[in-house]
Design an enzyme around this catalytic site. Structure first.
Site, PDB file in Angstrom:
ATOM      1  N   TYR A  68       7.776   3.929   9.925  1.00  0.00           N
ATOM      2  CA  TYR A  68       8.137   2.513   9.897  1.00  0.00           C
ATOM      3  C   TYR A  68       8.518   2.006   8.499  1.00  0.00           C
ATOM      4  CZ  TYR A  68       3.136   2.239   8.664  1.00  0.00           C
ATOM      5  OH  TYR A  68       1.899   2.430   8.087  1.00  0.00           O
ATOM      6  N   HIS A  70      -1.871   3.368   6.558  1.00  0.00           N
ATOM      7  CA  HIS A  70      -2.788   2.268   6.869  1.00  0.00           C
ATOM      8  C   HIS A  70      -4.234   2.752   6.755  1.00  0.00           C
ATOM      9  CE1 HIS A  70      -4.374  -1.317   8.757  1.00  0.00           C
ATOM     10  NE2 HIS A  70      -4.986  -0.572   9.639  1.00  0.00           N
ATOM     11  N   ARG A 100       0.869  -1.182   0.000  1.00  0.00           N
ATOM     12  CA  ARG A 100       0.000   0.000   0.000  1.00  0.00           C
ATOM     13  C   ARG A 100       0.904   1.229   0.000  1.00  0.00           C
ATOM     14  NH1 ARG A 100       0.401   1.678   5.317  1.00  0.00           N
ATOM     15  NH2 ARG A 100       0.554   0.033   6.886  1.00  0.00           N
TER      16      ARG A 100
END
Length: 347
Positions: free
Chosen positions: A260, A250, A246
């Site tokens: 991250y 999120h 993606r």
């Protein structure tokens, strides 16, 4: 890993090529381009405060739409919260998808010809539901499948093991797709399981499992098509892991992927973009052009604009209206709440 098109749009597995017409190939591309525009506009609408909950989909179009393209109209979809595109291409009106994002109950009311549940917010809960839907289809002699989607994080849930194992034990016609986009919100997949792949978990459950290039729409379509054929022929469920990515956060609810993920990782996966690779393949065949793509993008923008206007005109839901459709006969606690909110709404 099963792959048909490489990053340059070249066929690397001629024997696996699905039997799709030129029109089918163009339609797949149209849907992916349209869905990319929808994602971009949905993010903008969310930032404007005109949508509620939204999980970006850019990067996962091949996994989502290649799998949906292999379905029949009466197959049952049990989506996760990132899987609204599959519902739209299965027949959910776009304005209702926007209403779902806003939390309006009408966004959860599927049209009669769309066999689906609303996107599941609870991680992995749709997997056990899919096993039950599939078993119901088998018991009624229907030649259809239940297909469900989750991410790599969903494969760490107890519901994943229970649902897939149950479907395998009863040879239910289910397809379980794990869209491995590398991070369960922020936790890398390598920290979620000691297994090298999610697909290999199928071995313990006694069902077929496949690892697929989730950025390759033809590979995804082919594997899901074959899984569907096995299911309707009485050969039980299949577990499919699509390796994908993606590009966005999120969800739009405050996640920051730069905390991250590295720029190098983003760049590496952008080279694998499902739309870019499929575009190269179609242009080589003389089936696609920049002009055609621009037409699709403009059409998408106009239809999205019309859909959001229609969603804006939907009558706002009241608490009493929501309570009234929750049960055929209201339990005592909801009857009390109904009276309480009737009084508040009358003022």
């Amino acid at each position: 890993m099963i792959q048909i098109l490489n990053e340059d749009g070249k066929i690397v597995n001629e024997d696996a090529m699905p039997d799709l017409s030129d029109d089918d190939l163009v339609e797949l591309m149209r849907r992916m381009v349209y869905t990319r525009v929808l994602d971009q506009r949905s993010i903008a609408l969310n930032r404007q405060g005109r949508l509620g909950f939204y999980a970006p989909t850019a990067g996962q179009e091949a996994s989502q739409l290649g799998s949906q393209f292999a379905l029949e109209q009466d197959d049952f979809i049990l989506p996760g919260y990132r899987d609204v595109p599959q519902l739209i291409w299965q027949g959910l009106p776009l304005y209702q998808a926007f209403l779902f994002s806003r939390g309006h109950y009408h966004g959860n009311q599927m049209p009669e010809d769309v066999q689906a549940l609303s996107p599941q917010i609870i991680i992995g809960a749709q997997i056990t539901q899919a096993a039950g839907v599939a078993l119901g289809m088998k018991n009624r002699g229907k030649k259809n499948v239940a297909i469900t989607y989750t991410g790599d994080g969903g494969a760490s849930q107890g519901d994943f093991y229970e649902g897939v194992n149950f479907a395998g034990a009863y040879q239910a016609p289910a397809i379980f797709i794990v869209q491995n986009n590398r991070f369960a919100i922020s936790v890398p997949v390598e920290k979620q399981s000691a297994a090298k792949t999610i697909a290999q978990k199928s071995v313990a459950m006694g069902i077929p499992g496949f690892l697929v290039d989730g950025m390759d729409v033809l590979a995804v379509y082919k594997v899901v098509q074959e899984a569907r054929e096995r299911a309707v022929n009485g050969d039980g469920p299949t577990l499919i892991e699509t390796l994908t990515y993606r590009y966005g956060p999120h969800t739009m609810a405050g996640d920051d992927p730069t905390r991250y993920r590295t720029e190098d990782m983003d760049s590496e996966w952008e080279k694998k973009d499902p739309i870019v690779r499929f575009r190269k393949f179609l242009e080589e065949k003389g089936l696609w052009s920049e002009e055609k793509e621009n037409e699709v993008m403009e059409t998408a923008k106009e239809e999205i604009k019309a859909a959001i206007k229609k969603a804006d005109k939907q009558e706002k839901q009241s608490v009493t209206e929501l309570i009234s459709i929750m049960h055929e006969e209201l339990p005592a606690n909801l009857k009390e709440q109904m009276e309480e909110f009737k009084e508040k709404e009358s003022k």
